[in-house]
Scaffold this active site. Sequence first.
Site, short mmCIF file in Angstrom:
data_model
loop_
_atom_site.label_atom_id
_atom_site.label_comp_id
_atom_site.label_asym_id
_atom_site.label_seq_id
_atom_site.Cartn_x
_atom_site.Cartn_y
_atom_site.Cartn_z
N ARG A 107 0.82 -1.21 0.00
CA ARG A 107 0.00 0.00 0.00
C ARG A 107 0.85 1.26 0.00
O ARG A 107 0.34 2.36 0.20
CB ARG A 107 -0.93 0.01 1.22
CG ARG A 107 -1.88 -1.17 1.28
CD ARG A 107 -2.95 -0.93 2.32
NE ARG A 107 -3.79 -2.10 2.51
CZ ARG A 107 -4.92 -2.09 3.20
NH1 ARG A 107 -5.33 -0.96 3.76
NH2 ARG A 107 -5.63 -3.19 3.34
N GLY A 108 2.16 1.09 -0.16
CA GLY A 108 3.03 2.25 -0.21
C GLY A 108 3.33 2.87 1.14
O GLY A 108 3.81 4.01 1.20
N LEU A 109 3.10 2.14 2.23
CA LEU A 109 3.32 2.71 3.56
C LEU A 109 4.80 2.96 3.83
O LEU A 109 5.17 4.01 4.36
CB LEU A 109 2.72 1.80 4.63
CG LEU A 109 1.21 1.56 4.53
CD1 LEU A 109 0.73 0.71 5.71
CD2 LEU A 109 0.44 2.87 4.48
N LEU A 110 5.66 2.01 3.47
CA LEU A 110 7.09 2.22 3.67
C LEU A 110 7.57 3.39 2.81
O LEU A 110 8.37 4.21 3.27
CB LEU A 110 7.87 0.95 3.34
CG LEU A 110 9.40 1.10 3.36
CD1 LEU A 110 9.89 1.66 4.69
CD2 LEU A 110 10.07 -0.24 3.07
N THR A 111 7.09 3.48 1.59
CA THR A 111 7.49 4.58 0.71
C THR A 111 7.14 5.92 1.34
O THR A 111 7.94 6.87 1.32
CB THR A 111 6.83 4.44 -0.66
OG1 THR A 111 7.30 3.23 -1.28
CG2 THR A 111 7.15 5.62 -1.57
N TYR A 156 15.58 -1.72 -0.45
CA TYR A 156 16.00 -0.35 -0.19
C TYR A 156 16.68 0.35 -1.36
O TYR A 156 16.86 1.56 -1.33
CB TYR A 156 16.89 -0.33 1.06
CG TYR A 156 16.10 -0.71 2.28
CD1 TYR A 156 15.25 0.21 2.87
CD2 TYR A 156 16.15 -2.00 2.81
CE1 TYR A 156 14.49 -0.14 3.98
CE2 TYR A 156 15.39 -2.36 3.91
CZ TYR A 156 14.56 -1.42 4.49
OH TYR A 156 13.79 -1.77 5.57
N PHE A 177 21.96 -2.10 14.01
CA PHE A 177 21.09 -1.11 14.66
C PHE A 177 19.73 -1.11 13.99
O PHE A 177 19.54 -1.71 12.96
CB PHE A 177 21.72 0.28 14.64
CG PHE A 177 22.10 0.78 13.27
CD1 PHE A 177 21.18 1.47 12.48
CD2 PHE A 177 23.37 0.56 12.75
CE1 PHE A 177 21.52 1.93 11.21
CE2 PHE A 177 23.73 1.02 11.49
CZ PHE A 177 22.80 1.71 10.72
#
Length: 418
Positions: free
Chosen positions: A96-100, A128, A418
Amino acid sequence: MSRRTEIDVRPITEAEFPDWNRALNTGFLRPPAVAEEQLEARRNEFVPGRSLGAFDGDRCVATFRSFDQELTAVGGGLVRADAVSNVTVTATHRRRGLLTRMMAQDLAAAKERGDVVATLIAAEYRIYGRYGFGPATSMTEWAVDVPRAGLDPRWAAPEDGGRIDLVDGADVRRLGPELHERLRRAQPGAVSRTELWWRYRTGVIDWNGSPWTEPCYALYRSADGEVEGMASYRTDDRWGDAKQPLNTATVDWLLAVTPAAERALWHYLCSIDWVQTVKSGWRSPDDLLPHLLPDPRAARITTQADWLWVRILDVARALEARTYEGQGSVVLEVVDRGGLTGGRWRLEAGPDGASCAPTTESAHFVLDVGDLAALWLGDESAVRLAALGRVREERAGAARVVDALLRTSRRPWCPDMF
């Protein structure tokens, strides 16, 4: 089910942290609920404005966190970095493009703050690159067959007059930060550590919910009494059916600022009675370990993979922050689909310094910003990338010029997760 347009991406409030942490654990396939003590420990990492969440109604379904970091460039220059961590999207809300959206929001803020690069450790390789990151360092893990290594089993102390002592967590917290500072300022690819890092790794704070088991800590002092190396390791107390010891010593981390310290610590680890195997932990791919053994074949590679990924946010400042062994100039055309630092740049570099400025000259070498990140710390080869079709020479021989400027005699290394 909410429509996609109704999912809100924004910085979380402190009151929303428990729900954000639940979504984080869900994304990492861990039990969603944690003990209150662990939740409070994780709150130590909360910085207003730097923890993002995607909310479907009032429920967090994606997480993203960043924090301030320093990254060591080639030659010891320190650059400001936006360290990205805790990236998850709940399985019900993928594609759904949330990371983008979260990444764009964070990188724009990092650019505005004046950060030179962004960094992360990629759980999955294929994610990435689309955001301009490239693999800038790699790591190797070795397993040492101690009987085969050929070291004298009677080894009792470093041959250089130094000494090794076993210390406790309080000593590590007192002596470790300064030792790490010395290492990371001389090691391209290394990153800064916070006080929390040392408290987490010595059991002061329960940060992952697992019962704390104190490791062994070995400290190396030179003949002059100076602390030059330290290692944390654990043993498994394993025995065979014939009552023979089959113990493995697993290194959590090993820091050494001199070759003598590195040699002494590895020789110590390979001399512990009952230990048959030493697992090295995350090391540089050109680490000295195999060649510190009489029989280098005793050190077998068990893992070799990309490690620190870098996203350049300011081409000029990144290229001017590092040193150059060779002399030369090249015009780079940097393609940045994120719109943060693309353009055409002339790099003039040599042992006395470098300048990088926008230019209207014809490009010699065209590359994506992620591939520039892979080249920047010296670990990748422009000639190799050209053979793969990932970069393009507009002037014959430009890839060799880039390599002559950017490649380094020792490979970059990031010891940290990290």
